[in-house]
Design an enzyme around this catalytic site. Structure first.
Site, PDB file in Angstrom:
ATOM      1  N   SER A 111      35.120  -2.787   8.200  1.00  0.00           N
ATOM      2  CA  SER A 111      35.428  -1.129   8.499  1.00  0.00           C
ATOM      3  C   SER A 111      36.847  -0.827   8.077  1.00  0.00           C
ATOM      4  O   SER A 111      37.875  -1.521   8.229  1.00  0.00           O
ATOM      5  CB  SER A 111      35.239  -0.813   9.886  1.00  0.00           C
ATOM      6  OG  SER A 111      35.832   0.267  10.249  1.00  0.00           O
ATOM      7  N   GLN A 132      34.415  -0.967   3.557  1.00  0.00           N
ATOM      8  CA  GLN A 132      33.890   0.716   3.947  1.00  0.00           C
ATOM      9  C   GLN A 132      35.217   1.464   3.966  1.00  0.00           C
ATOM     10  O   GLN A 132      36.184   1.028   4.499  1.00  0.00           O
ATOM     11  CB  GLN A 132      33.326   0.405   5.111  1.00  0.00           C
ATOM     12  CG  GLN A 132      32.842   1.956   5.639  1.00  0.00           C
ATOM     13  CD  GLN A 132      34.040   2.580   6.419  1.00  0.00           C
ATOM     14  OE1 GLN A 132      34.618   1.968   7.374  1.00  0.00           O
ATOM     15  NE2 GLN A 132      34.299   3.918   6.416  1.00  0.00           N
ATOM     16  N   TYR A 134      36.880   5.048   4.606  1.00  0.00           N
ATOM     17  CA  TYR A 134      37.088   6.627   5.067  1.00  0.00           C
ATOM     18  C   TYR A 134      38.385   7.145   4.154  1.00  0.00           C
ATOM     19  O   TYR A 134      39.165   6.447   4.145  1.00  0.00           O
ATOM     20  CB  TYR A 134      37.487   6.663   6.626  1.00  0.00           C
ATOM     21  CG  TYR A 134      36.367   6.459   7.651  1.00  0.00           C
ATOM     22  CD1 TYR A 134      35.185   6.913   7.457  1.00  0.00           C
ATOM     23  CD2 TYR A 134      36.716   5.381   8.632  1.00  0.00           C
ATOM     24  CE1 TYR A 134      34.187   6.609   8.529  1.00  0.00           C
ATOM     25  CE2 TYR A 134      35.554   5.191   9.398  1.00  0.00           C
ATOM     26  CZ  TYR A 134      34.465   5.899   9.290  1.00  0.00           C
ATOM     27  OH  TYR A 134      33.502   5.614  10.272  1.00  0.00           O
ATOM     28  N   THR A 160      31.739   6.199   3.369  1.00  0.00           N
ATOM     29  CA  THR A 160      31.073   6.727   4.384  1.00  0.00           C
ATOM     30  C   THR A 160      31.329   8.339   4.328  1.00  0.00           C
ATOM     31  O   THR A 160      32.560   8.790   4.397  1.00  0.00           O
ATOM     32  CB  THR A 160      31.641   6.274   5.976  1.00  0.00           C
ATOM     33  OG1 THR A 160      31.404   4.972   5.823  1.00  0.00           O
ATOM     34  CG2 THR A 160      30.836   7.094   6.910  1.00  0.00           C
ATOM     35  N   LYS A 259      27.199   5.905   2.071  1.00  0.00           N
ATOM     36  CA  LYS A 259      26.580   5.600   3.564  1.00  0.00           C
ATOM     37  C   LYS A 259      26.786   6.873   4.055  1.00  0.00           C
ATOM     38  O   LYS A 259      27.892   7.530   4.455  1.00  0.00           O
ATOM     39  CB  LYS A 259      27.588   4.601   4.240  1.00  0.00           C
ATOM     40  CG  LYS A 259      27.261   4.561   5.755  1.00  0.00           C
ATOM     41  CD  LYS A 259      27.856   3.166   6.256  1.00  0.00           C
ATOM     42  CE  LYS A 259      27.472   2.912   7.689  1.00  0.00           C
ATOM     43  NZ  LYS A 259      27.948   4.097   8.505  1.00  0.00           N
ATOM     44  N   HIS A 284      24.984   7.365  11.128  1.00  0.00           N
ATOM     45  CA  HIS A 284      26.259   6.632  11.909  1.00  0.00           C
ATOM     46  C   HIS A 284      25.707   6.130  13.268  1.00  0.00           C
ATOM     47  O   HIS A 284      26.490   6.361  14.294  1.00  0.00           O
ATOM     48  CB  HIS A 284      27.018   7.710  11.895  1.00  0.00           C
ATOM     49  CG  HIS A 284      28.725   7.300  11.799  1.00  0.00           C
ATOM     50  ND1 HIS A 284      29.207   7.343  10.492  1.00  0.00           N
ATOM     51  CD2 HIS A 284      29.460   6.611  12.599  1.00  0.00           C
ATOM     52  CE1 HIS A 284      30.685   6.885  10.829  1.00  0.00           C
ATOM     53  NE2 HIS A 284      30.399   6.256  12.041  1.00  0.00           N
TER      54      HIS A 284
HETATM   55  C1  FNR Z   1      29.942   2.592  13.687  1.00  0.00           C
HETATM   56  N1  FNR Z   1      29.691   2.984  12.758  1.00  0.00           N
HETATM   57  C2  FNR Z   1      30.664   2.856  11.482  1.00  0.00           C
HETATM   58  N2  FNR Z   1      30.525   3.337  10.315  1.00  0.00           N
HETATM   59  C3  FNR Z   1      31.368   3.343   9.349  1.00  0.00           C
HETATM   60  O1  FNR Z   1      31.159   3.753   8.146  1.00  0.00           O
HETATM   61  N3  FNR Z   1      32.594   2.777   9.609  1.00  0.00           N
HETATM   62  C4  FNR Z   1      33.002   2.379  10.777  1.00  0.00           C
HETATM   63  O2  FNR Z   1      34.344   2.208  11.101  1.00  0.00           O
HETATM   64  C5  FNR Z   1      32.010   2.534  11.924  1.00  0.00           C
HETATM   65  N4  FNR Z   1      32.273   2.346  13.193  1.00  0.00           N
HETATM   66  C6  FNR Z   1      31.329   2.355  13.936  1.00  0.00           C
HETATM   67  C7  FNR Z   1      31.604   1.830  15.463  1.00  0.00           C
HETATM   68  C8  FNR Z   1      30.639   1.626  16.415  1.00  0.00           C
HETATM   69  C9  FNR Z   1      30.818   1.029  17.603  1.00  0.00           C
HETATM   70  C10 FNR Z   1      29.197   1.789  15.991  1.00  0.00           C
HETATM   71  C11 FNR Z   1      28.173   1.467  16.972  1.00  0.00           C
HETATM   72  C12 FNR Z   1      28.998   2.118  14.701  1.00  0.00           C
HETATM   73  C13 FNR Z   1      28.501   3.110  12.167  1.00  0.00           C
HETATM   74  C14 FNR Z   1      27.600   1.646  11.785  1.00  0.00           C
HETATM   75  O3  FNR Z   1      28.148   1.325  10.237  1.00  0.00           O
HETATM   76  C15 FNR Z   1      26.231   1.936  11.305  1.00  0.00           C
HETATM   77  O4  FNR Z   1      25.814   3.170  10.535  1.00  0.00           O
HETATM   78  C16 FNR Z   1      25.466   1.987  12.693  1.00  0.00           C
HETATM   79  O5  FNR Z   1      25.837   1.343  13.813  1.00  0.00           O
HETATM   80  C17 FNR Z   1      24.010   1.845  12.546  1.00  0.00           C
HETATM   81  O6  FNR Z   1      23.079   2.034  13.735  1.00  0.00           O
HETATM   82  P1  FNR Z   1      22.840   0.866  14.723  1.00  0.00           P
HETATM   83  O7  FNR Z   1      22.528  -0.369  13.970  1.00  0.00           O
HETATM   84  O8  FNR Z   1      24.136   0.390  15.604  1.00  0.00           O
HETATM   85  O9  FNR Z   1      21.918   1.287  15.625  1.00  0.00           O
END
Ligand code: FNR
Length: 385
Positions: A111, A132, A134, A160, A259, A284
């Site tokens: 991330s 990834q 932002y 993302t 994403k 997300h």
């Molecule tokens: C995320 N997600 C996420 N996505 C992204 O593009 N950059 C990020 O920094 C983060 N940070 C993040 C932190 C936490 C604690 C969670 C739970 C999720 C989203 C992540 O990439 C993904 O899309 C989801 O977690 C998918 O769902 P599940 O598998 O957690 O149910």
């Protein structure tokens, strides 16, 4: 009654262990979603509701879960999604998770808001990992991040697009995350941290997770994590449009995976803007707009919109190898897991992530065998009831 598993097996076992190990604020950050958490609940429920068509006597002695995705051979069609702050969940957490993914043979996605920097992860692993991004207001900084990821050999950039503004996550705010607290409230949060002595010693003392590795150059004179959080909140760029994808294409030499798509029209627009090598159907993990559909329900229309012109990935709610199987049967080329690996990391570090990945692979093998599929390519809508 003690409800902790003696031998953790499933993702929910690791979730239970993570809950005992992490300070409440961090567990709720990881576990929670936005607002009423309707989408968070819908994601897994959608997978659970799918019924499989059991088939018998079909010679399933040699089941192969491997698949080539985006130019890499994966042990199974499941990558580690970017999870910000993972270095708060375990000591140098991103490195531990990347090592587990490498040993298992699937990609790890780092991330933007990781504690470990691109360079720290690069130095620890040999296999290429994904980065990834932002996009923040300062495009010069975004370009510098892209250069660092390229120099580290990242073959895929995950861009993302569903975080133009931040969804409110009430659960984490209740325990003080990102909120400004009174002295009394701060004392209560501190008391909860103090009680988690294992986390304090292993993660806070030995791991020193006090800066976002990738942002350290941009947030000068930061005195702590709250300065980083303020910088992130002030620098999220809600003015980003499809044109910025063209900017990205011009500034990134590798593959691009977009994403955060949930709508077929957006998927079509993405294709005509830059024809990304991959897209991720994602909400997300239920952390942004609540009441959006479960990703599994959004998948078929998006698959139909893009056809076979790009690699279609999905995440959100995937907690077992059976869920992976159902994602493929519903039209995805592969999927990503977020919380599943992060719970395991918080509970048992690298060993926990390895164990969860192995369990999910075994579950996928069994699902394939009992539906009569010996290769991932054979999984399609015919295996569903
Ligand atoms: C995320 N997600 C996420 N996505 C992204 O593009 N950059 C990020 O920094 C983060 N940070 C993040 C932190 C936490 C604690 C969670 C739970 C999720 C989203 C992540 O990439 C993904 O899309 C989801 O977690 C998918 O769902 P599940 O598998 O957690 O149910």
């Amino acid at each position: 009654m003690n409800r902790q598993p003696i031998v953790p097996i499933s993702v929910s076992d690791y979730r239970a262990l993570a809950q005992t190990r992490l300070p409440r604020q961090l567990f709720d950050y990881l576990d929670g979603g936005s607002y009423q958490e309707l989408t968070l609940a819908a994601n897994s429920a959608a997978f659970d509701a799918v019924k499989l068509r059991q088939r018998v006597l079909r010679d399933v002695g040699a089941v192969d879960t491997g698949r080539e995705v985006l130019g890499q051979r994966w042990t199974m069609p499941m990558a580690l999604a970017p999870v910000g702050y993972a270095g708060m969940l375990a000591r140098r957490g991103e490195v531990q998770a990347a090592l587990a993914a490498e040993a298992f043979g699937v990609p790890f996605t780092l991330s933007t808001v990781a504690l470990c920097s691109i360079e720290e992860v690069r130095a620890a692993v040999k296999a290429p990992f994904w980065f990834q991004l932002y996009v923040y207001r300062d495009r010069g900084f975004a370009r510098a991040l892209l250069e660092r990821a390229h120099a580290a050999g990242c073959p895929v950039l995950v861009y993302t697009v569903d975080l133009a503004v931040l969804g409110a996550r009430y659960r984490e705010q209740r325990y003080g995350m990102g909120a400004s607290l009174s002295l009394a409230q701060r004392a209560r949060v501190a008391a909860d941290f103090a009680w988690r002595w294992r986390w304090l010693y292993d993660v806070a003392w030995r791991g020193r997770p006090f800066a976002f590795g990738n942002l350290a150059g941009a947030v000068r004179h930061a005195r702590g994590m709250s300065d980083f959080r303020k910088w992130i909140a002030a620098n999220l760029d809600p003015s980003v449009t499809w044109r910025d994808l063209e900017w990205l294409r011009a500034n990134w030499k590798g593959k691009i995976v977009v994403k955060g798509l949930l709508d077929p029209e957006d998927a079509r627009t993405a294709m005509s803007a830059i024809a990304p090598e991959g897209i991720i159907v994602s909400n997300h993990g239920g952390r942004q707009l609540d009441s959006t559909p479960a990703t599994l329900h959004a998948l078929p229309a998006i698959r139909e919109a893009v056809g076979g012109r790009t690699t279609v990935l999905i995440d959100g709610g995937i907690r077992s190898g059976l869920h992976v199987f159902k994602a493929l049967a519903s039209g995805a080329d592969a999927c990503l897991i977020g919380r599943a690996w992060a719970y395991a990391l918080a509970a048992r570090g690298r060993a926990g992530v390895s164990a969860v990945l192995a369990t999910m692979k075994r579950d996928l093998e069994v699902a394939m065998a009992l539906t009569g599929c010996v290769s991932v390519g054979e999984i399609n809508g015919d295996v569903l009831v």
